[in-house]
Write a protein that holds these residues in place. Sequence first.
Motif, PDB file in Angstrom:
ATOM      1  N   SER A 191      -1.287  -6.300  19.007  1.00  0.00           N
ATOM      2  CA  SER A 191      -2.436  -7.155  19.357  1.00  0.00           C
ATOM      3  C   SER A 191      -2.001  -8.389  20.141  1.00  0.00           C
ATOM      4  O   SER A 191      -2.562  -9.470  19.974  1.00  0.00           O
ATOM      5  N   ARG A 192      -1.019  -8.253  20.992  1.00  0.00           N
ATOM      6  CA  ARG A 192      -0.577  -9.394  21.794  1.00  0.00           C
ATOM      7  C   ARG A 192      -0.845  -9.140  23.267  1.00  0.00           C
ATOM      8  O   ARG A 192      -0.948  -8.000  23.711  1.00  0.00           O
ATOM      9  N   MET A 193      -0.991 -10.234  23.997  1.00  0.00           N
ATOM     10  CA  MET A 193      -1.199 -10.164  25.441  1.00  0.00           C
ATOM     11  C   MET A 193      -0.079 -10.911  26.132  1.00  0.00           C
ATOM     12  O   MET A 193       0.266 -12.036  25.745  1.00  0.00           O
ATOM     13  N   LEU A 194       0.483 -10.288  27.171  1.00  0.00           N
ATOM     14  CA  LEU A 194       1.550 -10.893  27.949  1.00  0.00           C
ATOM     15  C   LEU A 194       1.055 -11.088  29.376  1.00  0.00           C
ATOM     16  O   LEU A 194       0.518 -10.160  29.993  1.00  0.00           O
TER      17      LEU A 194
ATOM     18  N   LEU B  35      -0.405  -0.900  26.476  1.00  0.00           N
ATOM     19  CA  LEU B  35       0.787  -0.261  25.928  1.00  0.00           C
ATOM     20  C   LEU B  35       0.540   0.129  24.475  1.00  0.00           C
ATOM     21  O   LEU B  35       0.132  -0.709  23.661  1.00  0.00           O
ATOM     22  N   GLY B  36       0.820   1.395  24.168  1.00  0.00           N
ATOM     23  CA  GLY B  36       0.691   1.869  22.790  1.00  0.00           C
ATOM     24  C   GLY B  36       1.938   2.638  22.388  1.00  0.00           C
ATOM     25  O   GLY B  36       1.926   3.873  22.385  1.00  0.00           O
ATOM     26  N   HIS B  37       2.986   1.900  22.044  1.00  0.00           N
ATOM     27  CA  HIS B  37       4.238   2.541  21.668  1.00  0.00           C
ATOM     28  C   HIS B  37       4.071   3.248  20.321  1.00  0.00           C
ATOM     29  O   HIS B  37       3.569   2.674  19.353  1.00  0.00           O
ATOM     30  N   HIS B  38       4.491   4.521  20.264  1.00  0.00           N
ATOM     31  CA  HIS B  38       4.331   5.358  19.076  1.00  0.00           C
ATOM     32  C   HIS B  38       2.866   5.530  18.694  1.00  0.00           C
ATOM     33  O   HIS B  38       2.546   5.819  17.534  1.00  0.00           O
ATOM     34  N   ARG B  39       1.973   5.355  19.639  1.00  0.00           N
ATOM     35  CA  ARG B  39       0.549   5.584  19.410  1.00  0.00           C
ATOM     36  C   ARG B  39       0.125   6.854  20.145  1.00  0.00           C
ATOM     37  O   ARG B  39       0.698   7.201  21.177  1.00  0.00           O
ATOM     38  N   PRO B  40      -0.889   7.565  19.643  1.00  0.00           N
ATOM     39  CA  PRO B  40      -1.383   8.739  20.375  1.00  0.00           C
ATOM     40  C   PRO B  40      -1.875   8.349  21.763  1.00  0.00           C
ATOM     41  O   PRO B  40      -2.477   7.283  21.949  1.00  0.00           O
TER      42      PRO B  40
ATOM     43  N   PRO C 241      -6.109 -12.585  13.809  1.00  0.00           N
ATOM     44  CA  PRO C 241      -5.380 -13.860  13.665  1.00  0.00           C
ATOM     45  C   PRO C 241      -3.966 -13.782  14.224  1.00  0.00           C
ATOM     46  O   PRO C 241      -3.397 -14.802  14.621  1.00  0.00           O
ATOM     47  N   SER C 242      -3.406 -12.573  14.251  1.00  0.00           N
ATOM     48  CA  SER C 242      -2.038 -12.401  14.746  1.00  0.00           C
ATOM     49  C   SER C 242      -1.961 -12.256  16.259  1.00  0.00           C
ATOM     50  O   SER C 242      -0.866 -12.125  16.811  1.00  0.00           O
ATOM     51  N   THR C 243      -3.118 -12.255  16.935  1.00  0.00           N
ATOM     52  CA  THR C 243      -3.113 -12.097  18.384  1.00  0.00           C
ATOM     53  C   THR C 243      -2.411 -13.284  19.043  1.00  0.00           C
ATOM     54  O   THR C 243      -2.753 -14.439  18.792  1.00  0.00           O
ATOM     55  N   VAL C 244      -1.449 -12.975  19.891  1.00  0.00           N
ATOM     56  CA  VAL C 244      -0.658 -14.014  20.558  1.00  0.00           C
ATOM     57  C   VAL C 244      -0.733 -13.781  22.060  1.00  0.00           C
ATOM     58  O   VAL C 244      -0.617 -12.647  22.534  1.00  0.00           O
ATOM     59  N   ILE C 245      -0.956 -14.854  22.806  1.00  0.00           N
ATOM     60  CA  ILE C 245      -0.973 -14.790  24.265  1.00  0.00           C
ATOM     61  C   ILE C 245       0.241 -15.545  24.768  1.00  0.00           C
ATOM     62  O   ILE C 245       0.393 -16.745  24.507  1.00  0.00           O
ATOM     63  N   THR C 246       1.107 -14.850  25.458  1.00  0.00           N
ATOM     64  CA  THR C 246       2.317 -15.481  25.989  1.00  0.00           C
ATOM     65  C   THR C 246       2.306 -15.396  27.508  1.00  0.00           C
ATOM     66  O   THR C 246       1.709 -14.489  28.093  1.00  0.00           O
TER      67      THR C 246
ATOM     68  N   LEU D  18      -0.350  -7.478  30.368  1.00  0.00           N
ATOM     69  CA  LEU D  18       0.016  -6.366  29.506  1.00  0.00           C
ATOM     70  C   LEU D  18      -0.622  -6.581  28.140  1.00  0.00           C
ATOM     71  O   LEU D  18      -0.431  -7.636  27.521  1.00  0.00           O
ATOM     72  N   CYS D  19      -1.373  -5.595  27.681  1.00  0.00           N
ATOM     73  CA  CYS D  19      -2.052  -5.662  26.385  1.00  0.00           C
ATOM     74  C   CYS D  19      -1.399  -4.656  25.453  1.00  0.00           C
ATOM     75  O   CYS D  19      -1.515  -3.438  25.664  1.00  0.00           O
ATOM     76  N   ASP D  20      -0.731  -5.153  24.428  1.00  0.00           N
ATOM     77  CA  ASP D  20      -0.042  -4.297  23.462  1.00  0.00           C
ATOM     78  C   ASP D  20      -0.997  -4.023  22.307  1.00  0.00           C
ATOM     79  O   ASP D  20      -1.281  -4.916  21.492  1.00  0.00           O
TER      80      ASP D  20
END
Length: 808
Positions: free
Chosen positions: A488-491, A412-417, A374-379, A482-484
């Motif tokens: 869970s957002r897409m730019l 992109l996975g900031h602070h992710r393995p 539900p929090s997925t946002v496409i900008t 860009l998929c974060d």
Amino acid sequence: MPSVAQHCSFVLLADFDIDRGAQLTYQFPQPLGTDEGLLANLMLPDGAERQAEDWTIFFLNQTPFNSIAPVLALESPDINEVHHEEEEEEDRPELLYVLNLVRTKLDKTVRRGAIVKAMAICTPHSFIEIFKPVLLMALDDYFANPSQDCLARLFDAVNSMDISMAPTLTRYEKLIMRTSERKDVFVEKFEEPRPYTTEISVAQTHKAGDSVGSHSSFEESILMRTLDDRGKGKDVDKKASGGGALSLQPSNQHSPSEASFSLDGSAVWVESGDQTYTYGSSSAGSGGSRSTSLRGRKSTDASSSSSSHHNRDRSGAVTPSANASAPVLKDTHYFPATIEYNDHQLPIRLPLSTFPEEVGDYSLIQLVQTFSQPSTVITGPQHPHLHTSGNQTHPIIILFNALVTGKRIIFLGHHRPAGQVSNYVLSACALGSGCGIVLRGFIKRAFPYANLTNREEWESIPGYIAGVTNPIFESSGSWDLLCDIGTSRMLISKDIHTTYPASTSVPPGQLLTRTGTLKAEGSVGSEEEMAVRPSKELNAMQKAEFIGKFDNADNIFIDDIISAISLHYGEAHVRARFTEYAARFVRIAARYEEDVLAMTTSIGYPNTTYTEYHGDRPQLGSGICFLDEATGARELAANASRIDAWRRTESYQLFQHDFMKLKLQSPIQGIDVAHQLWRLRHSKRMPDGEVELIMRTLAENIQTYDQVTELLSLLPPHHQGLQPLSFGLFHQQESIRDLTVEIFNELRSYPVGVQFLQSLNHFQRYAYVRQAHERENRLLREQNTLTIPPSFVSRTPSNRSESSLAAG
């Protein structure tokens, strides 16, 4: 150990030095001849010191900057032929897949208080996940005794793995295996005798799971009563000689009720008056049973239900097992092997149904769940290549569109393995390629883990798919999508319209009118008014917005996928659905080329419909089908932009070549089987002539094992298996019923066909056996009829009476 390495081409080891940074310490058995700094930084990803353990994946021989020199052909040609498709570009070195394990151990005696080391295996196999256990042990070994001997032991251990007995599966056999939940599918393919039980219960063949429907209490009740009646029937086994004649065996014993009717192998109980018949294979030891051979048949892989269990030897014969209790079947989806490392026997499960565009143990379920929150946002701006349903386009569809149209994509996975980011990249490649079955070319431009060290090189690759952990790439602007994965957002890039101008070969307004007449019964309403507007009033983005207001096939598909995941359907089911989605996109593109671009398509069968009078004989249809004209027009309009963009990519060119090659080598020639099965599944008010022609054509073209597997690969369990063909058992015309029985009889000749017949429901199986029994009796009577001279026949009283009746 074989004289030539087969599974491992190189073993690498890297250390992190606080003064010099990442260093490539060892390369075994010889240096790769590529940039050592590049390899070290790929093996020691950013933030590795924050993770106790991490897995990363990268490729070699992918682009000029990561090609090894000299290129070593260490892999065995035989193994490569089994597990990889033929490489079309002969002058291009084979892709090497690198599985890397990096580990951080806290140590207060060293500077910074930790030791970071990484070890990697370079292999020509795409199923790199099987090497994780041995790589874990090898890195532990190196931490305990750091020397090049550890690399040598790992190299020798991996290459000593023996998979020479692994069965070789064709493309269609792989497709069947991928969608089958049976643990004994293609068990006959294994070289060595393996435990095999024919005690297949009704509940097993109808049990719900990843790719099958829901549980059936009716079938469960049948099973319970079957267990009570077990042992009352007579066993009927297939002849080991391969004759496999059909038999009719009258039984004076108490006949089982309809509840115990099942197709556990090739023998089925059928009640007929005071006697009980077994329709199936004649048993070598059936005593006084009467057997009539209609034509030679191969032995099937299962026999009738009985209280004893059997094993199958290499010749296909069924022999009694020495052990009365049958052992649990091994899963034939995998070939069991072992790797011996430091006196440890590590069990390995080698997947048998993978395709080259599938790398590692990826998860489409994880990908869908991440970008369906539900929090997925496409900008960002909307673009017709990506937003095929306007602002209602689902994020997963946007990702698929970006993949097939060759956009630059970053995960992109900031602070992710780094390993987690890599899995998303590999999942995206599987998403775009239809799990490697439909399209290809995605792995070649994929960088599961990328960093700043080689940024210029991988960013120069058109349509790259990269996984990064450094947030600096978000502000670089050198991407289109860009998929974060953390948020869970897409730019979407603000410059995407400049980079990819939106244009189609035909104006959208003209497209809606050219692809067919939209009638009132299509319930399109205002869409007709939109269709007749001048094309200049409706640009591509407005068209997508308009199409999105209706029940869009993409949105319906994603809703089904999300629903299946919520109902705990497994990864195999989700992969099969995305494979079908990619295949349907290609078939729509073929229709688009013919209807809209007015050209002869080279990526699919021509679009034709059934013609009753076409020269000397009727002609079957081909190409993609739609429920009605209005639906077809909407789908072509919605797909126009992404089809035009896909046609300009390398993926399109590769598919052109693959389709023409597959069409020439296909076991079933001259017929679009997928079209015929769609007609049997979905069409309403089909002409009897078309149904008969479909069944007759299939019966004529299903004569060999390869043809059978091609047909069955298009009848997966999650689409009810043989149900479209089983409709012919209940047709009003006897000729169609006979043709259906003939097709099913041919399927009975092979173990995989028997398994598909077992998946029919109770009524379909009973109808098949009853009609096959009647057809066999009829053919038997015809064979036993004496040939009487025509002159004598004309004088018989019966014929005279018939003649008089006809005259009257």
